[in-house]
Write a protein that holds these residues in place. Structure first.
Motif, PDB file in Angstrom:
ATOM      1  N   THR A 107      -2.382 -24.473   6.523  1.00 39.94           N
ATOM      2  CA  THR A 107      -0.903 -25.175   7.204  1.00 39.94           C
ATOM      3  C   THR A 107      -1.535 -26.000   8.148  1.00 39.94           C
ATOM      4  O   THR A 107      -2.726 -26.487   8.033  1.00 39.94           O
ATOM      5  N   PRO A 109      -0.833 -27.166  11.862  1.00 41.00           N
ATOM      6  CA  PRO A 109       0.067 -26.830  13.210  1.00 41.00           C
ATOM      7  C   PRO A 109       1.007 -27.760  13.240  1.00 41.00           C
ATOM      8  O   PRO A 109       1.187 -27.535  14.558  1.00 41.00           O
ATOM      9  N   ASP A 110       0.443 -29.119  14.009  1.00 45.27           N
ATOM     10  CA  ASP A 110       1.833 -29.929  13.938  1.00 45.27           C
ATOM     11  C   ASP A 110       2.959 -29.703  13.503  1.00 45.27           C
ATOM     12  O   ASP A 110       4.154 -29.898  14.772  1.00 45.27           O
ATOM     13  N   HIS A 111       3.411 -29.021  13.028  1.00 41.26           N
ATOM     14  CA  HIS A 111       4.224 -28.840  12.052  1.00 41.26           C
ATOM     15  C   HIS A 111       4.802 -27.558  11.317  1.00 41.26           C
ATOM     16  O   HIS A 111       4.674 -27.366  10.427  1.00 41.26           O
ATOM     17  N   PRO A 112       4.939 -26.515  12.322  1.00 41.76           N
ATOM     18  CA  PRO A 112       4.222 -25.215  12.453  1.00 41.76           C
ATOM     19  C   PRO A 112       5.619 -24.600  11.760  1.00 41.76           C
ATOM     20  O   PRO A 112       5.069 -23.630  10.135  1.00 41.76           O
ATOM     21  N   SER A 113       6.470 -25.220  10.619  1.00 40.75           N
ATOM     22  CA  SER A 113       6.962 -24.695   9.864  1.00 40.75           C
ATOM     23  C   SER A 113       7.662 -25.098   8.932  1.00 40.75           C
ATOM     24  O   SER A 113       8.476 -25.023   7.236  1.00 40.75           O
ATOM     25  N   GLN A 132       2.849 -22.663   9.579  1.00 48.53           N
ATOM     26  CA  GLN A 132       1.379 -22.227  10.867  1.00 48.53           C
ATOM     27  C   GLN A 132       2.869 -20.895  11.597  1.00 48.53           C
ATOM     28  O   GLN A 132       2.106 -20.000  11.796  1.00 48.53           O
ATOM     29  N   GLU A 133       3.327 -21.119  11.550  1.00 47.02           N
ATOM     30  CA  GLU A 133       5.072 -20.238  12.015  1.00 47.02           C
ATOM     31  C   GLU A 133       4.501 -18.475  11.677  1.00 47.02           C
ATOM     32  O   GLU A 133       4.373 -17.748  11.650  1.00 47.02           O
ATOM     33  N   ASP A 136       1.061 -17.324  12.194  1.00 44.50           N
ATOM     34  CA  ASP A 136       1.083 -16.325  13.714  1.00 44.50           C
ATOM     35  C   ASP A 136       2.013 -15.195  13.335  1.00 44.50           C
ATOM     36  O   ASP A 136       1.602 -14.706  14.417  1.00 44.50           O
TER      37      ASP A 136
END
Lengths: 424, 424, 424
Positions: A107, A109-113, A132-133, A136
């Motif tokens: 993933t 993490p800094d650009h969760p979409s 990332q989202e 999550d």
């Protein structure tokens, strides 16, 4: 917006969904599409072939891949985007708790979409790339994971298109065709190269122009390995990538730094008054790494808009069809055409009347009325070409030293050659 | 403050009171002290020996010197400071009025409390150096003057210390040992050289390092005259002086300006982000004048803090133990060590797989996971070393062109050599 | 204001009224005047002589020319200014309406009170030059036009003056003598050249200095054609023009750009702290075009004040006696003398004692008292000359690298040569 710019964008749209890698049917399908625009010679190189220091790997093909949650819903699905599967994933079919699965998930993490682009060409592995989202939101529990891929002896595929010139000396234009659904990197590059080839084919250029569509690194290395004798005829070259993003143009110079292609691109970018950047060679980026390795050391530079890894969308799902535009690709194409128009005419002449100025007036090349201070640019260009045509200076040298447009200088050289005052 | 910095300062303190000149027992006593720190090979060259264009002069020794006022008080006394007597003063024992004595007195009117340093090596003369305010306070009357010196056939003394290396090619480090009680010029230089030698001796360096402790000008000329065959093996060198004052470091380039030592010092000073100055060669200053004379033209630069004649205290009694500090000497020593660490590892390699990039991954030198944009510095260094190892570029070239730290580049070269991908 | 400056201005005044062209009696009368100042060797080259790519044209002479208005008044009259007739006008004697006449009239609409300078050397034509405001005031009607000129086989005239030097190698100083009543372009150049020759003749220079007074283009080409064997001896040269206007000095470099004359002029102009400009070579301007054509490629630059076509008065009646000044010509002359003083002494020496510094003190060339920090400039100059006299560096190199005045450096070289420490 010209027709060509829309045509290039349409080509990008067609290629975008395909799952490309360094081998496999995605590459073949991509070359089939390009082949509808320009004739391609497609090469298939068997797995296991030794190419320079490397070996052509097994061919990878994939039909399906997904992660299903404990409720059986596909939460990550290759069918939605070719980015979701780790490139060259080995087949897998298993059920495992989320904790165990996490070791195979990538993933940003800094650009969760956004979904990242990841590969594992030379170490057998499997994995999924996801937002990332998305990760999550996954509940604990057992997940079904499946990669329906094949890794087997097969071929590496690349293609060439040749625009014949007046001489056998070649200019190569190279672009990589191994990235999956990433629009700027490098579908835009493929599109610009293709329409550049079409434009050149309408002329009879001086040089022979060879377009190479090959997987990154291993593809360029394969081409170099199979073209040992041709390489001596490669006089100049350009690697095209990231040709459609909204950033300014960037020319990365060849390892030589003062190769003719370097001088031409610097000249054209400066003369065109486009905002742009010229950068030094680095042994990283695209396939200029291979063409400029010290054993070859070819005069090959790289033209991009925003360069390699220079934009946040790089190697993510955000490098999509919205990130590239017809106008940006048209601008990249225009600079390529301007540069090759200079390169193609840039030659050294020899003044056949080098002692004093020849009398241009009696040859009809000079105004009869003297004394005026507004001497015409065309006359100045002739004086410059005569003065610098000592066998050491090219027309590009003349243009740069005189500050006159290259076209004016080239026209002056033509006029002087017509009057037998210079020869090549 | 490290122990070494305090040790260097203590060495300066021990040498400070001695009366050094270009010959004589003061030099011998100084070398005896240095010899307690590192083994020295001491050379004695007889008076009258022809050395290049010069001749070794008579040896000068001095036991006492003073001026006594009409009341018999010693108003200027060699016992208080070795600076009070004109260097190489011939013996004198006389009484004369102040008016006559004045012709033999040297002061610094602009710094009335400081005593200047003056010499007359090659023209027989005698004299005293004193503070202007001392002179101003002298009443008229007859003064007793006495210089109890000897000028006689003897020897010129210099010393060498050698740190053996892996190759016979040499780096010379030269400092002058002829100045009397002047702390920065050059006791600090002697101290830094001595502890540099000790540090090098704990390693087995690539080059052989030769430390030369010799009187200025005539001593360096004597060394050059006696080492004609060795000079061909001197690859690099550094003259050390003024190594302890509070100013920034100054590197004065060799006459060649682009010698490897010049490039190394420029690189190290810049990379270390110390405030510093790099200056062009001038045929004045310290013994770089001799090493860089056109017949030798050695790659020898000069490292000082504030350079020659660049501070008011230069060649005066104010260049005393307060003017130099342990920290400044430690800083000079640190830069010498950093510079020699680069110089010692700076070699040209040849890429043994120069056609395309070699496949680093299968040799365990490259990350298996592709697609990420944060490629590690160590991998970049390997790509740079491979790309520039064409026999023309040194590791320092690689470091400067890549912007990577020299240590990282050198480590990459080691890794590649270990994988048989490059050779020296 | 020196006498010489007034003398130069007086010479300009005498030459001003004459009608010069590329051939004819105006050139001869001009050379007669110059010949009163310095002896001239005048050359007459017959019409039809082939000179390089050109042919000497017919000789043009003119006695009278005018336009008379319908009332019979001479509204444009050659007797008032030699500019009024188009140079090389063929004879005409006719009456015609103003509308027809207009096709033969040249004006400057942007400067309505000025008369332009126009020629038609190689295309038979006739015409008049006049102020726009004169033209605007002409009533309609029939005008009498008359040009009483001759175009006939004759000669092209040019002259030389030689100042013999110690060697046969030559420096040429060239100025054009073909412009009619234009004070700055080039009567001021002729005047400065003439007094420069007089000044040089009072010395015995190292080089032989050859002054060439010739019509522009065809005259320089004729000289080059007739001096093929001499050209190998031409080491340096200067084209002098526009030497008297109020602008700053401009040195236009030779085609080579790093010829010794280029370095000398740059040095002298910078060292003199005059505001000035140094420009790159262009194949346009004055006769440096011919001397710097690629077949010759001589080290010939061009010195002007405001350069070619760089001032509004250029090639108009406003380039008159008010536009030039004695002071400006004196300044141009001074720079020429300074430059030739450097050029004439700029040689390479060889250090005969290149290993270490020679002992200057025993030769009386160095102060006996050591330790002082204010070493004299003359001693520094000797150290610099010794250090750089390796056969590769000239005295100008020494001056530029040391920052010392050229005169000091040249004097040091003389002293060292006197002591047999250097040789040429």
């Amino acid at each position: 917006m010209t027709d060509v710019s829309e045509e290039m964008y349409a080509l990008v749209e067609r290629m975008y969904p395909l799952c490309r890698s360094i081998t496999g049917d995605g590459v073949r399908a991509t070359l089939d599409i390009v082949g509808e625009y320009i004739p391609l010679q497609v090469h298939e190189v068997p797995t296991g072939t030794q190419v320079l220091d490397w070996t052509v790997p097994q061919e990878w093909n994939i039909r399906d891949a997904y992660i299903a949650d404990p409720a059986g819903r596909r939460v990550v699905d290759f069918a939605a985007s070719s980015l979701h599967v780790l490139g060259y994933s080995v087949p897998v079919s298993a059920t495992m708790p989320l904790a165990e699965l996490r070791g195979h998930l990538h993933t940003l993490p800094d650009h969760p979409s956004w979904v990242p682009y990841r590969t594992s060409y030379y170490k057998p592995d499997w994995g999924f790339c996801l937002a990332q989202e998305t990760l999550d939101a996954l509940p604990d529990g057992d997940y079904e994971v499946r990669v329906d891929s094949t890794l087997a002896d097969g071929h590496l595929t690349y293609a060439e298109h040749v625009v014949p010139g007046q001489v056998a000396d070649e200019v190569i234009v190279s672009c990589h065709v191994c990235h999956p659904s990433l629009a700027n990197d490098n579908l835009a590059g493929i599109a610009v190269a293709t329409f550049l080839a079409r434009a050149l084919a309408r002329e009879t250029p001086y040089y022979t122009y060879r377009f190479i569509y090959a997987p990154g690194t291993i593809g360029a290395i394969t081409w170099l390995a199979r073209n040992a004798e041709r390489i001596e005829r490669v006089r100049h070259g350009l690697v095209l990538a990231c040709a459609g993003d909204p950033g300014h143009l960037t020319y990365k110079q060849s390892r030589r730094g003062d190769a003719e292609i370097d001088r031409v691109l610097r000249h054209v970018l400066t003369a065109s008054e486009r905002p742009h950047r010229v950068t030094e060679f680095t042994p990283y980026g695209y396939d200029e790494r291979q063409y400029c390795s010290p054993g070859f050391n070819l005069g090959v530079g790289s033209l991009t808009r925003t360069p390699y890894a220079g934009y946040p969308e790089y190697h993510t799902s955000a490098d999509n069809l919205d990130f590239v535009s017809p106008a940006a690709m048209a601008d990249t194409l225009a600079v390529c055409r301007e540069a090759f128009a200079v390169l193609d005419r840039n030659r050294r002449y020899l003044n056949l009347s080098p002692y004093g100025e020849p009398q241009l007036g009696r040859r009809g090349l000079y105004d009869a009325l003297g004394g005026r201070s507004d001497t015409k640019q065309a006359q100045m260009a002739m004086l410059w070409v005569l003065n610098l045509s000592d066998g050491e200076h090219s027309l590009l040298d003349v243009a740069e030293r005189s500050g006159l447009p290259f076209d004016t200088v080239a026209a002056a050289a033509d006029a002087l050659r017509g009057a037998d005052l210079v020869k090549e």
